[in-house]
Write an enzyme that holds these catalytic residues in place. Sequence first.
Site, PDB file in Angstrom:
ATOM      1  N   SER A  27       0.836  -1.195   0.000  1.00 34.37           N
ATOM      2  CA  SER A  27       0.000   0.000   0.000  1.00 34.37           C
ATOM      3  C   SER A  27       0.868   1.241   0.000  1.00 34.37           C
ATOM      4  CB  SER A  27      -0.905  -0.002   1.226  1.00 34.37           C
ATOM      5  OG  SER A  27      -0.126   0.218   2.385  1.00 34.37           O
ATOM      6  N   LYS A  28       0.209   2.350  -0.041  1.00 35.04           N
ATOM      7  CA  LYS A  28       0.872   3.653  -0.140  1.00 35.04           C
ATOM      8  C   LYS A  28       2.069   3.834   0.784  1.00 35.04           C
ATOM      9  CE  LYS A  28      -0.770   5.854  -3.498  1.00 35.04           C
ATOM     10  NZ  LYS A  28       0.176   6.015  -4.616  1.00 35.04           N
TER      11      LYS A  28
END
Length: 489
Positions: free
Chosen positions: A251-252
């Site tokens: 994820s980010k």
Amino acid sequence: MAKSAENSSLTSGEVRVRFAPSPTGDLHVGGVRTALFNYLFARHNNGKFLLRIEDTDRKRSTPEAINVILDGLAWLDLLPDEEPVYQSKRIERHIAAAQKMLEDGYAYRCFCTPDELEERRRASGDYMYDRHCLNLTEAEIQQKLADGEKFALRIRVPEGRVSFDDGVHGGMQVACTEIDDFILLRRNGAPTYMLAVVVDDADMGITHVIRGDDHLSNTPKQILIYRALGKRIPEFAHVPLILGKDRKRLSKRHGATSITEYRDAGYLPETMINFLGLLGWSPGDDRDIISRRELIELFDISGIQSKAAVFDDARVRWLNGQYLGMTDYGKVEGKLERLAEDAASAGELTEVPDSKEIKTAWDLLKTRIHFLNDLFTDCRYMFRDPDVYDGKGVRKHFLQNGVVDHLQVLADDFSSLGDFRAASVEAAIRKRAEEWEVSTGKLIHPLRLACSGVTGGPGLFEMLEALGRDTVVRRINNALNWIKSLNNK
RNA sequence: GGCCUCAUCGUCCAGUGGUUAGGACACAGGGUUUUCGACCCUGCAACGGGAGUUCGAUUCUCCCUGGGGCUACCA
């Protein structure tokens, strides 16, 4: 014996697969890999690769995000073979399917409000729906309808078990008692994802569903819908998700996750295809460089790894370097020119170099860089005079006895050289080294520092030729002045 | 909590009922009498733990542990 249009592809035996992202902001590399596997499977089997935009969540879906997906796929040459299907435009179909399920007794109305459900869930500690409304009598139902009570449509999960063969995980079996009477149609009339995928996949004639592992647990539910609708159940293959370094879902916070970021960072499409193609799949040998062509030729679902893979930035970086080294200037000319302009406006370069200069630098440096941008940052000395000299290099190569004299004479030699090709430059330098009885390195290192400002780089003679006589002589003189001013302090 | 799923070097990918368990990235050391984040060589480094099946398990079975996923009127 008219065949319906939606079934003709199934009976013809053509392979049809799809990538079904929801447009919620970016195109995740994990999604790209799923798309790639689908694409490869389709190409390998002479089938069709389709795209369906799952934009039914109006709050999160935006037109820009749809373009991000299309742009990303276009960049990788992974565009679908038919027009994209927009799920939001197919709501009527979803509702009709739910309606049919209700009529056929595979679904029922649920009048419970979300609040009631939550309360009962909390009280009982049971996560599954308690089937409160399944036990309503026909009279009660009619009364509630007459009262204008809102309702959702739930599937009526049958007895027994659901089993299927997953292309990656093998035989799967789930008891129906484990499956909730999940919602098909919300109280506001909107279809849920579970219903929509099945209806859409069936209508699109999808034969093989290749998607993320996160849908493995949803598959039995979807099979129930296929059954209720009397549709042919496709083959399934669930690809393990891609994890970050900490083994959490990528994820980010792991850094770059969208394909756009990789493109903007200077990765080539070939790099990403190669890297993602070999992340969680292999042809059975230990190669690590593979072309799209070979990928298509060799791809099969049985080669998909059943364990989740960690995305390793260092590895993609290395791979990109490999691809840059194999790339001819013509292929990246446009990109490099754009990057050069960016570098100029960002102040990295003092002026925009012309194509010929860029090509010269490219040919000299493409095997030593990892990103296209490196040409205008780390290697910017190819385009502008150094305004600073590497500190360690200065101590080692500038502040030595005789350096100033050597550089001076060499600059003169270069000025009077018949030509400024690498061989001539080399001959001139070696001749002086011999004459002065110093190692060639004693001349080469100061020259490199004077002309590039740094201590590393391509072979010196080739570099000097690439820079050209005027530039080289000017930079030597600049360096000379710099050293002298240093000595005067 | 329940259900599902996974488990070979730090990472990616091979592999076998009996192998010195292989390649690549990363890392370390050396080389390249021209440097280097490039190239070459070498090294480091793994079958999660416990039972069982078997003459023999990294490979087959079970349990444990650990990771991931699902468990929404999100997709």
